[in-house]
Design an enzyme around this catalytic site. Structure first.
Site, short mmCIF file in Angstrom:
data_model
loop_
_atom_site.label_atom_id
_atom_site.label_comp_id
_atom_site.label_asym_id
_atom_site.label_seq_id
_atom_site.Cartn_x
_atom_site.Cartn_y
_atom_site.Cartn_z
N ARG A 74 42.73 35.80 -38.63
CA ARG A 74 41.35 35.72 -39.13
C ARG A 74 40.38 36.47 -38.21
NH1 ARG A 74 38.78 30.38 -40.85
NH2 ARG A 74 37.36 31.87 -41.78
N GLN A 106 28.01 27.71 -41.43
CA GLN A 106 29.32 27.05 -41.30
C GLN A 106 30.38 28.09 -40.96
OE1 GLN A 106 29.77 24.00 -44.75
NE2 GLN A 106 28.27 25.49 -45.42
N ASP A 109 32.53 33.58 -38.40
CA ASP A 109 32.39 35.02 -38.15
C ASP A 109 31.04 35.30 -37.48
OD1 ASP A 109 30.25 35.77 -40.09
OD2 ASP A 109 31.71 35.24 -41.62
N HIS A 124 30.17 25.15 -37.04
CA HIS A 124 31.64 25.03 -37.06
C HIS A 124 32.30 25.92 -36.01
CE1 HIS A 124 31.75 23.35 -41.47
NE2 HIS A 124 31.34 22.46 -40.59
N GLY A 190 25.83 30.42 -50.51
CA GLY A 190 27.27 30.70 -50.46
C GLY A 190 28.11 29.59 -49.90
N THR A 191 27.77 28.37 -50.28
CA THR A 191 28.60 27.23 -49.84
C THR A 191 28.85 26.30 -51.01
OG1 THR A 191 28.78 25.36 -48.30
CG2 THR A 191 26.54 26.08 -48.87
N SER A 192 30.07 25.75 -51.04
CA SER A 192 30.46 24.92 -52.19
C SER A 192 29.87 23.52 -52.11
CB SER A 192 31.99 24.83 -52.27
OG SER A 192 32.51 24.28 -51.07
N ASN A 216 23.82 30.97 -54.89
CA ASN A 216 25.28 30.89 -54.86
C ASN A 216 25.85 31.60 -56.09
OD1 ASN A 216 27.39 29.67 -53.18
ND2 ASN A 216 27.98 28.51 -55.00
#
Ligand code: OAD
Length: 248
Positions: A74, A106, A109, A124, A190-192, A216
């Site tokens: 990753r 979160q 990167d 995170h 862009g988060t679920s 999103n």
């Protein structure tokens, strides 16, 4: 994926909140168009791998070689990726807004930073550093981490990725709580909306009086918590939304 509402509808709902504190939460969807996979979309990482093996302290204890191989892979993908128009637009917002903008991500990167964003809160953790599980020392992550790599500070063979796994406490929660309590506008990108505590931020900001906006690809699990929503690819809807906020 078509946009379900025009960006201008989300923008118009923000009237009266400009220059007041903005808190933004980003997730894997903002980096999807940079070529980094999301977790829960079709073909996402957690449909191909079991998160219990790869994103828990227990999984690491069982098979550190497998876990480090995954994070080495990753980290390499992240190094190859570049920020997209959504990352660049958020950096422009922070620079030109004229009020406080707090960006919580979160994502592990560094695409926000490479787009020019400063002070990103990585709740995170990050791929950029390694962490000693024995003494808490952090250092720049090597390209390849191996099981039982020694800590440069205490020499314990306890190096691990500096990422927060399930069952661990996310980083910077006090700073995040302060920002949410002061937010006039909370934007989720862009988060679920499935992983707590981040999934609870929209409700907390709303309870503190913030307007809430979701940007999103599709409605998230949290869709009922947002005053406004704009659905489409982040590289399109985020720059539109930023333009609207800056013009306000
Ligand atoms: P998810 O994979 O759960 O959700 C990604 C979201 O992004 C989905 O709602 C997609 O619809 C949306 N999306 C996909 N492509 C998009 C695009 N081009 N533009 C806009 N949106 C897009 O990822 P997260 O919500 O970030 O934690 O996941 C949260 C946490 O779960 C991660 O930080 C990670 C994971 O397990 C840990 O590993 C601790």
């Amino acid at each position: 994926m078509p946009q379900e509402r025009s960006a201008s509808r989300a923008e118009s709902a923000l009237a009266g909140t400009a220059r007041k504190p903005v808190v933004i939460l980003t997730g894997a969807g903002i980096s999807a168009e940079s070529g980094l996979g999301t977790f829960r979309d079709v073909g996402g990482l957690w449909s191909r791998y079991d998160w219990r093996d790869l994103a828990t302290p227990e999984g690491f204890a069982r098979d550190p070689g497998f876990v480090l191989e995954f994070y080495n892979w990753r980290r390499e993908r992240v190094r190859e990726a570049s920020p997209n128009a959504a990352h660049l637009a958020l950096a422009r917002l922070a620079r030109d807004y004229g009020g406080p903008v707090t960006l919580i991500t979160q994502n592990v990167d560094d695409l926000h930073e490479r787009a020019g964003q400063r002070g990103v809160i990585h709740m995170h953790g990050t791929h950029l550093t390694a962490l000693c599980a024995a003494c808490g020392h952090r250092w720049p992550a090597p390209e390849v981490m191996h099981p039982r790599d020694p800590c440069p500070a205490c020499a314990a063979p306890k190096a691990r990725p500096d990422v927060v796994w399930f069952g661990e406490t996310p980083y910077h929660m006090e700073r995040i709580a302060e920002a949410l309590a002061k937010a006039a506008l909370f934007v989720s990108i862009g988060t679920s909306g499935t992983v707590y505590p981040a999934a609870g931020f929209a409700a907390r900001a709303r309870a503190a009086g913030a307007r809430t906006v979701e940007l999103n690809l599709e409605p998230s699990e949290n869709k009922s918590l947002f005053n406004e929503a704009c659905h489409g690819p982040a590289s399109e809807i985020v720059p539109q939304w930023v333009d609207g906020l800056l013009a306000d």
